[in-house]
Motif scaffolding. Structure first.
Motif, mmCIF file in Angstrom:
data_model
loop_
_atom_site.group_PDB
_atom_site.id
_atom_site.type_symbol
_atom_site.label_atom_id
_atom_site.label_comp_id
_atom_site.label_asym_id
_atom_site.label_seq_id
_atom_site.Cartn_x
_atom_site.Cartn_y
_atom_site.Cartn_z
ATOM 1 N N SER A 50 111.566 -67.328 53.173
ATOM 2 C CA SER A 50 111.284 -67.554 51.781
ATOM 3 C C SER A 50 109.957 -67.131 51.320
ATOM 4 O O SER A 50 109.510 -67.396 50.037
ATOM 5 N N GLY A 51 109.062 -66.386 51.955
ATOM 6 C CA GLY A 51 107.825 -65.823 51.646
ATOM 7 C C GLY A 51 107.822 -64.878 50.634
ATOM 8 O O GLY A 51 106.735 -64.429 50.088
ATOM 9 N N GLU A 52 109.028 -64.478 50.163
ATOM 10 C CA GLU A 52 109.289 -63.428 49.058
ATOM 11 C C GLU A 52 108.636 -64.083 47.644
ATOM 12 O O GLU A 52 108.554 -63.604 46.747
ATOM 13 N N PHE A 53 108.358 -65.373 47.766
ATOM 14 C CA PHE A 53 107.699 -66.046 46.756
ATOM 15 C C PHE A 53 106.622 -65.482 46.161
ATOM 16 O O PHE A 53 106.123 -65.964 45.163
ATOM 17 N N TYR A 54 105.913 -65.030 47.138
ATOM 18 C CA TYR A 54 104.242 -64.740 47.068
ATOM 19 C C TYR A 54 104.110 -63.350 47.333
ATOM 20 O O TYR A 54 104.324 -62.774 48.452
ATOM 21 N N THR A 55 103.411 -62.807 46.388
ATOM 22 C CA THR A 55 103.002 -61.286 46.593
ATOM 23 C C THR A 55 101.525 -61.191 46.960
ATOM 24 O O THR A 55 100.682 -62.016 46.066
ATOM 25 N N PRO A 56 100.858 -60.716 48.001
ATOM 26 C CA PRO A 56 99.395 -60.639 48.142
ATOM 27 C C PRO A 56 98.688 -60.583 46.929
ATOM 28 O O PRO A 56 98.952 -59.330 45.941
ATOM 29 N N ARG A 57 97.673 -61.289 46.555
ATOM 30 C CA ARG A 57 96.645 -61.316 45.509
ATOM 31 C C ARG A 57 96.224 -59.906 45.292
ATOM 32 O O ARG A 57 95.942 -59.597 44.170
ATOM 33 N N ALA A 58 95.826 -59.196 46.264
ATOM 34 C CA ALA A 58 95.078 -57.897 46.019
ATOM 35 C C ALA A 58 95.911 -56.984 45.528
ATOM 36 O O ALA A 58 95.507 -56.087 44.666
ATOM 37 N N VAL A 59 97.148 -56.881 45.921
ATOM 38 C CA VAL A 59 98.288 -56.055 45.322
ATOM 39 C C VAL A 59 98.491 -56.294 44.011
ATOM 40 O O VAL A 59 98.473 -55.406 43.072
ATOM 41 N N VAL A 60 98.677 -57.526 43.604
ATOM 42 C CA VAL A 60 98.983 -58.099 42.187
ATOM 43 C C VAL A 60 97.589 -57.607 41.241
ATOM 44 O O VAL A 60 98.068 -57.073 40.239
ATOM 45 N N ARG A 61 96.541 -57.864 41.660
ATOM 46 C CA ARG A 61 95.314 -57.494 40.698
ATOM 47 C C ARG A 61 95.637 -55.883 40.804
ATOM 48 O O ARG A 61 94.974 -55.349 39.433
ATOM 49 N N PHE A 62 95.639 -55.282 41.688
ATOM 50 C CA PHE A 62 95.503 -53.959 41.274
ATOM 51 C C PHE A 62 96.609 -53.331 40.421
ATOM 52 O O PHE A 62 96.384 -52.384 39.946
#
Length: 503
Positions: free
Chosen positions: A181-193
């Protein structure tokens, strides 16, 4: 006001208490429990504040939650109902209320709320609690947790800021406990970029919101542009929208946005793919889409029927890509810029043929697919090892050429891991390259005509790069083998046709 250290200690104490309860199985149970309790405390704090404001203005206040179901009625008194009485009040369809009367239990009441009184927050509350279960076995431990949360002041902007950061760290822990179920979370670095572009006044959508990481980042980005009361109203009510059909991430998304300062998040609790694509008009479109839609899943026939006959597929990623293309506004935004999208896709989307190729043909001909950032191995590890890319495209016209940027692993690293994830600073070289777009060992350019002539295969390797087969993840090796087999099959078909031996 509670200090950051005190807030951290408070949440840790609450989680330590929950660990003692036999009905809770790990962070996947504990965080949702903590979230709905915090949600009700936040709502009551907000209601008190709004009631004062409305009363001072001489107007009648409409409460989202009425007595005896408000936090102040059953939770605020640290010596209030507890044990089996507290569990019955929360869980049962009908129970003895703190007022002494009989009536619906807390969850039954909250799930039945509707906006018939003109308060849209009621619909949000009802949707949140339709997907919530109280798994706590001990009402005494639950009272202890409630008493801890009572120490949070949700009307303090400083506390909200600190809580937002603490909550994000808990979401990461939940992701680590979630496994598949880890699809709930996208790495913060990718999100910020990916979220580095919205302007105040533009509308932002994530059609696969998960726990709200992209929307939180967009809100934070846009909040720095607020200068007036009108700006704040625009940001609060006309800017951020999302869609999340799964009850748990929907709850977490709501709380994540609330803790970061969005008073009434506009998150659709249905499947974003449930609407017929041809019926999505300009009024339904937005200016900016940032998302990491699910891939590898399969959608039911009813959902597939919402798409054109020659574009129907069970592959979720391809359906979302079509939806995103359709949802981008055709006219320039309020900031005089083209509507645009940043989307995470698996490698299979780049080299897929058939229906996938037809979708990419439309993307190249009707949109400007100006950039593909090829992410390195293990960005989403250990939840998936599938190689991923970020597509950046907009409504400025057809694609003339696609710029590729291959994001390298840091020196000495062969992969990312759960304990050593990608850091935002690693995107700095790509961000510096962005405006000049000069070709280099990491960057190259391919004309759109060449891509169209090659069957819309966007999976172009770095012409200056070296492939380290020894350290490629199994998924990428399988991808490479599959692509070679498909190409061999195509060549064999062409040879048979040339020889006139059709099968």
């Amino acid at each position: 006001m509670t200090t950051a250290q005190a807030l951290g200690s408070l949440l840790k104490s609450a989680r330590d208490i929950m660990r003692k309860d036999k009905g809770l199985n790990g962070d996947l149970d504990r965080l949702p429990l903590l979230t709905w309790i915090m949600f009700l405390k936040f709502l009551d704090d907000l209601e008190r504040q709004r009631e004062d404001e409305v009363t001072l203005a001489g107007r009648k206040f409409r409460a989202a939650i009425e007595p005896p179901y408000r936090w102040r009625d059953w939770a605020a008194n640290t010596q209030g109902i507890t044990g089996d009485e507290l569990l019955a009040f929360i869980n049962q369809d009908e129970t003895n209320l703190p007022s002494g009367k009989r009536g619906p239990g807390l969850f039954a009441y909250l799930r039945a709320l509707s906006s018939s009184n003109g308060d849209n927050r009621r619909d949000v509350v009802a949707t949140v609690f339709k997907g919530v279960d109280n798994r706590v076995k001990s009402g005494y431990l639950l009272r202890d947790v409630v008493n801890k949360i009572a120490g949070i002041h949700f009307t303090s902007s400083e506390e909200l800021h600190t809580l937002g950061a603490l909550y994000e760290s808990m979401l990461r822990e939940m992701r680590d406990a979630a496994g598949d179920s880890g699809e709930f979370y996208t790495p913060r670095a990718v999100v910020r970029f990916m979220v580095d572009d919205p302007r105040l006044g533009e509308t932002v959508l994530d059609p696969a919101s998960g726990t709200g990481g992209f929307l939180v980042e967009a809100y934070n980005h846009l909040s720095k542009q607020v200068r007036t009361v009108a700006d704040r109203k625009t940001l609060q009510s006309e800017t951020i929208t999302g869609c999340e059909p799964k009850s748990l991430p929907y709850l977490l998304c709501q709380m994540n946005l609330v803790l970061h300062g969005l008073d009434a998040p506009q998150i659709d609790p249905g499947n974003a793919l449930r609407f017929k694509l041809s019926e999505i008009g300009e009024k339904d479109r937005v200016d900016v889409i940032v998302t990491n839609p699910p891939f590898g899943g399969e959608e039911e026939k009813g959902i597939q029927g919402n798409f054109p006959d020659d574009r129907q597929t069970a592959e979720t990623a391809l359906l979302f890509l079509q939806l995103i293309m359709r949802k981008l506004r055709r006219q320039p935004t309020s900031a005089k810029r083209p509507a645009r999208a940043a989307v995470v896709v698996p490698n299979g989307t780049l080299f897929g043929d058939g229906i996938c190729a037809r979708i990419k043909e439309e993307l190249l001909k009707d949109f400007n697919l100006h950039t593909i950032v090829r992410l390195p191995n293990g960005v989403f590890a250990p939840y998936t090892g599938i190689p991923t890319n970020i597509l950046f495209f907009d409504r400025s016209g057809p694609t003339k050429h696609v710029c590729y940027y291959e994001h390298p692993l840091p020196d000495g690293r062969k992969n990312y891991t759960k304990t050593q994830p990608m850091q935002f600073d690693e995107f700095k070289p790509c961000m510096e390259w962005w405006s000049k777009r000069e070709e280099s060992d990491q960057a190259w350019k391919v004309p759109a005509k060449e891509l169209l002539a090659a069957g819309c295969n966007l999976d172009r390797k770095n012409p200056r790069g070296k492939v380290d087969f020894e350290h490629l993840p199994p998924e990428q090796l399988a991808d490479d083998i599959l692509k070679k087999e498909l190409r061999i099959a195509e060549l064999m078909k062409e040879i048979r046709q040339a020889l006139g031996t059709h099968r």
